[in-house]
Design an enzyme around this catalytic site. Structure first.
Site, PDB file in Angstrom:
ATOM      1  N   GLN A  80       0.806  -1.213   0.000  1.00 17.12           N
ATOM      2  CA  GLN A  80       0.000   0.000   0.000  1.00 17.12           C
ATOM      3  C   GLN A  80       0.846   1.272   0.000  1.00 17.12           C
ATOM      4  O   GLN A  80       0.299   2.380  -0.072  1.00 17.12           O
ATOM      5  CB  GLN A  80      -0.924   0.017   1.223  1.00 17.12           C
ATOM      6  CG  GLN A  80      -1.951  -1.091   1.239  1.00 17.12           C
ATOM      7  CD  GLN A  80      -2.807  -1.066   2.497  1.00 17.12           C
ATOM      8  OE1 GLN A  80      -2.790  -0.126   3.288  1.00 17.12           O
ATOM      9  NE2 GLN A  80      -3.580  -2.133   2.688  1.00 17.12           N
ATOM     10  N   HIS A 142      -1.419   0.929   5.593  1.00 22.53           N
ATOM     11  CA  HIS A 142      -2.114   1.964   6.376  1.00 22.53           C
ATOM     12  C   HIS A 142      -1.268   3.215   6.597  1.00 22.53           C
ATOM     13  O   HIS A 142      -0.835   3.521   7.701  1.00 22.53           O
ATOM     14  CB  HIS A 142      -2.581   1.389   7.716  1.00 22.53           C
ATOM     15  CG  HIS A 142      -3.672   0.383   7.589  1.00 22.53           C
ATOM     16  ND1 HIS A 142      -4.457   0.001   8.645  1.00 22.53           N
ATOM     17  CD2 HIS A 142      -4.113  -0.326   6.520  1.00 22.53           C
ATOM     18  CE1 HIS A 142      -5.338  -0.911   8.232  1.00 22.53           C
ATOM     19  NE2 HIS A 142      -5.137  -1.116   6.937  1.00 22.53           N
ATOM     20  N   GLU A 236     -16.094   4.304   7.858  1.00 22.62           N
ATOM     21  CA  GLU A 236     -16.771   5.436   8.494  1.00 22.62           C
ATOM     22  C   GLU A 236     -16.704   6.705   7.659  1.00 22.62           C
ATOM     23  O   GLU A 236     -15.716   6.944   6.957  1.00 22.62           O
ATOM     24  CB  GLU A 236     -16.117   5.740   9.850  1.00 22.62           C
ATOM     25  CG  GLU A 236     -16.190   4.620  10.860  1.00 22.62           C
ATOM     26  CD  GLU A 236     -15.508   4.968  12.172  1.00 22.62           C
ATOM     27  OE1 GLU A 236     -15.586   4.137  13.102  1.00 22.62           O
ATOM     28  OE2 GLU A 236     -14.902   6.057  12.264  1.00 22.62           O
ATOM     29  N   TYR A 246     -11.689   9.806  17.626  1.00 23.40           N
ATOM     30  CA  TYR A 246     -12.654   9.101  16.779  1.00 23.40           C
ATOM     31  C   TYR A 246     -12.730   7.600  17.071  1.00 23.40           C
ATOM     32  O   TYR A 246     -13.348   6.856  16.315  1.00 23.40           O
ATOM     33  CB  TYR A 246     -12.384   9.422  15.308  1.00 23.40           C
ATOM     34  CG  TYR A 246     -12.827  10.846  15.049  1.00 23.40           C
ATOM     35  CD1 TYR A 246     -14.114  11.131  14.629  1.00 23.40           C
ATOM     36  CD2 TYR A 246     -11.994  11.909  15.371  1.00 23.40           C
ATOM     37  CE1 TYR A 246     -14.546  12.436  14.476  1.00 23.40           C
ATOM     38  CE2 TYR A 246     -12.425  13.219  15.233  1.00 23.40           C
ATOM     39  CZ  TYR A 246     -13.703  13.471  14.794  1.00 23.40           C
ATOM     40  OH  TYR A 246     -14.149  14.774  14.672  1.00 23.40           O
ATOM     41  N   TYR A 257      -9.959  -9.272  10.811  1.00 23.99           N
ATOM     42  CA  TYR A 257      -9.965 -10.123   9.620  1.00 23.99           C
ATOM     43  C   TYR A 257     -10.107 -11.604   9.960  1.00 23.99           C
ATOM     44  O   TYR A 257     -10.472 -12.408   9.115  1.00 23.99           O
ATOM     45  CB  TYR A 257      -8.704  -9.861   8.794  1.00 23.99           C
ATOM     46  CG  TYR A 257      -8.704  -8.476   8.195  1.00 23.99           C
ATOM     47  CD1 TYR A 257      -9.562  -8.144   7.157  1.00 23.99           C
ATOM     48  CD2 TYR A 257      -7.868  -7.484   8.691  1.00 23.99           C
ATOM     49  CE1 TYR A 257      -9.584  -6.871   6.621  1.00 23.99           C
ATOM     50  CE2 TYR A 257      -7.885  -6.204   8.164  1.00 23.99           C
ATOM     51  CZ  TYR A 257      -8.740  -5.901   7.133  1.00 23.99           C
ATOM     52  OH  TYR A 257      -8.769  -4.640   6.612  1.00 23.99           O
TER      53      TYR A 257
END
Length: 367
Positions: A80, A142, A236, A246, A257
């Site tokens: 990623q 991430h 979200e 949050y 997972y």
């Protein structure tokens, strides 16, 4: 040259005629290597980031003018990680400054980084790294990486929790799992919520996030809107308030997972609950607020790329910011993982697809 994709002129069935205008989708550019973000230059050219570490320059009609601008810093591209977002300076026509986010370092020690540079014909000049997430983390997941300007010309950079570091999203001693707010030179705004606190990094604007890959500022309603990836569910949409928590990973509607519960709490005291949550996950990607005139029925709605669903979700927020409604999916006929959504200078919708042979699409009314 613009080319129309065969069969992609979509006319709404009569029952939906009041909510979904007809559109057609044109291919603007092809053979882009995992394109991630798009920015429009004042002269009609476009900048496209490609995750392997290229910043491509396209003409207004999609022809490649520069395959990759020289002068970019070394990018850590794996999984990623890679080159992420690109935005122009609020004073671009005067200073020619470009800001971009990327992963830097190595698999053993990497960061989300932010740099600026001066755009020249075929290069970026005077490139300076102005922010680096601390501490370093391992692996390639991430990173967050989305950028947007606030009206006071401070810059928002979204971050992620590094996947294996989720508990650190509640730790203000690091940047992991937070959103940061910076001045144009990377310094800390005096009114950031944690300035002056010895137990917090002053760049942090909000925290308790998992992986925020969509951010947009709604100028009309003066609100900062984000979305973030949940694990198995729990994606979200949030309104970001300075200093707010949050909830990740204390509160979430998603499962791990493995199928195990991450937490018994979907809500938790002292944390902000999302306006909207998707379970199962749609894997939200780019986000845009529609403010053009070509599609008046989308006016004021947010358009969110969905990697798993291979479509764009159209979401409407209430004026008071307390409710959000998932209205419909768009562009599913493309069958593409949508990485980014942008609104063009004339109100067109531009889409980037997540693929080693990614494409740039332009959506316009069919008539």
């Amino acid at each position: 040259m613009w080319t129309s994709v065969s069969g992609l002129i979509v006319t709404s069935p009569p029952i939906q005629a009041q909510s979904v205008p007809p559109y057609k989708v044109n291919i603007v550019a092809e053979n882009l290597a995992y394109p991630w973000s798009l920015a429009f230059l004042p002269d009609g050219r476009m900048l496209v980031t490609e995750r392997p570490g290229r910043l491509r320059v396209l003409s207004a009609d999609g022809n490649t003018l520069v395959e990759s601008l020289s002068g970019l810093p070394e990018v850590y591209a794996s999984g990623q990680s890679g080159l992420f977002d690109v935005v122009l300076s609020p004073q671009f026509e005067d200073d020619q400054q470009v800001y971009f986010s990327y992963a830097c370092g190595s698999e053993e020690a990497n960061h989300t980084c932010l740099a600026s540079g001066t755009l020249a014909e075929t290069s970026l000049e005077n490139v300076v790294e102005i922010f680096r997430v601390q501490p370093a983390k391992q692996d390639n997941a991430h990173f967050g990486g989305r950028l947007t300007w606030l009206p006071d010309e401070t810059l928002i950079l979204t971050l992620g929790d590094g996947f294996d570091y989720r508990e650190q999203a509640q730790n203000l001693h690091n940047h992991i799992g937070s959103i940061v707010r910076l001045n144009r030179d990377g310094s800390v705004p005096d009114d950031n919520p944690f300035v002056g606190r010895g137990d917090a990094h002053p760049e942090i604007y909000s925290y308790g996030h998992r992986n925020v890959q969509g951010v947009v500022y709604d100028e009309e309603n003066r609100r900062l809107i984000t979305h973030e990836h949940g694990p198995r569910g729990g994606d979200e949409i949030n309104l970001i308030e300075a200093g707010a928590n949050y909830g990740w990973p204390i509160a979430t509607g998603g499962l791990d997972y493995t199928g195990a519960r991450i937490t018994p709490f979907k809500e938790y005291p002292g944390t902000v609950s999302p306006l909207l949550e998707w379970t199962p996950s749609i894997a939200p990607s780019g986000i845009a607020l529609y403010s053009g005139e070509l599609f008046p029925q989308w006016q004021g709605d947010i358009l969110i790329g969905a990697l798993v669903n291979k479509e764009v979700r159209r979401v409407r927020l209430s004026n008071n910011g307390r409710e959000a409604s998932d209205i419909e999916g768009l562009f599913g006929e493309l069958g593409e993982r949508i990485r980014d959504v942008r609104i063009g200078p004339e109100g067109e919708v531009y889409l980037l697809t997540d693929s080693p042979e990614g494409r740039l699409f332009r959506v316009v009314p069919s008539d």
